[in-house]
Design an enzyme around this catalytic site. Structure first.
Site, PDB file in Angstrom:
ATOM      1  N   SER A 112       0.787  -1.232   0.000  1.00 10.95           N
ATOM      2  CA  SER A 112       0.000   0.000   0.000  1.00 10.95           C
ATOM      3  C   SER A 112       0.820   1.283   0.000  1.00 10.95           C
ATOM      4  O   SER A 112       0.233   2.377  -0.041  1.00 10.95           O
ATOM      5  CB  SER A 112      -0.958   0.020   1.201  1.00 10.95           C
ATOM      6  N   LYS A 117      -0.127   3.822  -2.605  1.00  9.54           N
ATOM      7  CA  LYS A 117      -1.140   4.882  -2.502  1.00  9.54           C
ATOM      8  C   LYS A 117      -0.533   6.284  -2.443  1.00  9.54           C
ATOM      9  O   LYS A 117      -1.259   7.270  -2.663  1.00  9.54           O
ATOM     10  CB  LYS A 117      -2.042   4.620  -1.296  1.00  9.54           C
ATOM     11  N   SER A 151      -5.461   3.472   4.634  1.00  8.49           N
ATOM     12  CA  SER A 151      -5.168   2.515   3.566  1.00  8.49           C
ATOM     13  C   SER A 151      -6.433   1.847   3.042  1.00  8.49           C
ATOM     14  O   SER A 151      -6.434   0.651   2.740  1.00  8.49           O
ATOM     15  CB  SER A 151      -4.167   1.464   4.043  1.00  8.49           C
ATOM     16  N   LYS A 194       2.869   6.646   5.310  1.00  4.63           N
ATOM     17  CA  LYS A 194       2.094   5.587   4.654  1.00  4.63           C
ATOM     18  C   LYS A 194       2.671   4.241   5.039  1.00  4.63           C
ATOM     19  O   LYS A 194       3.887   4.025   4.963  1.00  4.63           O
ATOM     20  CB  LYS A 194       2.116   5.720   3.128  1.00  4.63           C
TER      21      LYS A 194
END
Length: 315
Positions: A70, A73, A127, A234
């Protein structure tokens, strides 16, 4: 542990990016030299840089392309903001037009609506995969154009070890390097929306058609600690990618970009961030648990074996 997607990733490294491999050889050597005098980390691959400096402060296999889960992203957010589409526009969460590559559980109801800005916020902070997918599906030109824009942006930024096939990170075929992700994070940090959304501690998103709301929390515990001064964050996880983290935080009086890829345990990236912070402050390398060290050895051996087998198959 599942290894689906690992062989295609190596094939891409050796067949689709031959020029990149040659270019990375000298920097890989530099990363190994930096690793010898740097912090001990549980993460198999890592990079550390000061945000306004060009070179890495520390690298550990920093030029090895690996699945990034992820962390994808961050690029998704960058493409959304680059598109100039209004953040207050309502987006519809339609069913996926292709199956997700991995578990894509969501609490969001199909056919409900949410503003683009809120969808981007929960994709970054929590997420939320359906939110990231919907952002791509709502892009001018549609989903495929969004993926093309992700890869075009990677090329523009000189991210030669990077490839994207989906906007969520659920596919293990989304690959990058720690050094490439440093560059991505530096550019993403120029957008106040990405800094704000990715470091939001908690958020309640308000949907319509039907009208309901859902609460979301940040997946990085360090954003809740004021002492860390986290400016961008993140996290990511897939079995093929391990535990991953990108972050900008205050360390030793500077804004430091930290990229950690492929750690064994849920808290391993947080522990590595702490070891990096202490190393920058005191020079102490710290210690890593034996289980994490064994995991690192196994993953490095798997990378080496896969590379050897792929080379043999192409000769």
């Amino acid at each position: 542990m599942r290894v689906r997607g690992f062989a295609p990733m190596v094939f891409f490294l050796l067949i689709c990016l031959p020029a990149s491999i040659a270019a990375h050889q000298s920097s890989e050597s530099t990363s190994q030299e930096a690793q010898a005098s740097g912090p001990n980390l549980a993460s198999v691959n890592a990079a550390v840089a000061v945000i306004d400096e060009d070179s890495l402060v520390f690298g550990k296999h920093a030029d090895r392309p690996v699945p990034i889960a992820s962390l994808t992203k961050v690029m998704t957010a960058l493409v959304v903001l680059d598109s100039g589409e209004p953040l207050d526009e309502w987006l519809t969460f339609t069913e996926r037009h292709t199956p997700a590559a991995a578990n894509a559980y969501t609490r969001i109801r199909v056919d409900s609506e949410l503003r683009r800005g809120e969808a981007l916020r929960i994709a970054l902070m929590s997420s939320e995969n359906f939110a990231a997918y919907t952002l791509a599906r709502s892009h001018p030109g549609g989903f495929d154009a969004f993926i093309e824009a992700m890869n075009a942006k990677a090329r523009e930024l000189g991210m030669d070890g990077t490839r994207f096939v989906d906007p969520t990170g659920l596919s293990a075929d989304n690959i990058s390097t720690a050094a490439d992700l440093v560059q991505l994070v530096k550019v993403a940090a120029k957008h106040p929306e990405i800094r704000e959304y990715s470091t939001t501690g908690y958020h309640r998103a308000h949907f319509r058609n039907p009208r309901y709301s859902l609460s979301f929390g940040n997946t990085n515990a360090l954003v809740h600690r004021q002492s860390w001064g986290v400016e961008l964050s993140k996290t990511g996880y897939l079995s093929e990618a391990g535990r991953c983290l990108v972050m900008i935080s205050e360390m030793n009086g500077k804004q430091v970009v930290t990229v950690l890829l492929d750690s064994l345990g849920t808290r391993s990236p947080m522990g590595d961030a702490g070891r990096i912070k202490r190393w920058l402050d005191t020079g102490a390398p710290g210690q890593v648990a034996k289980a994490a060290r064994r995991y690192e050895q196994q993953k490095n051996a798997a990378y080496a074996a896969a590379k050897t087998n792929t080379v043999s198959a192409t000769n």
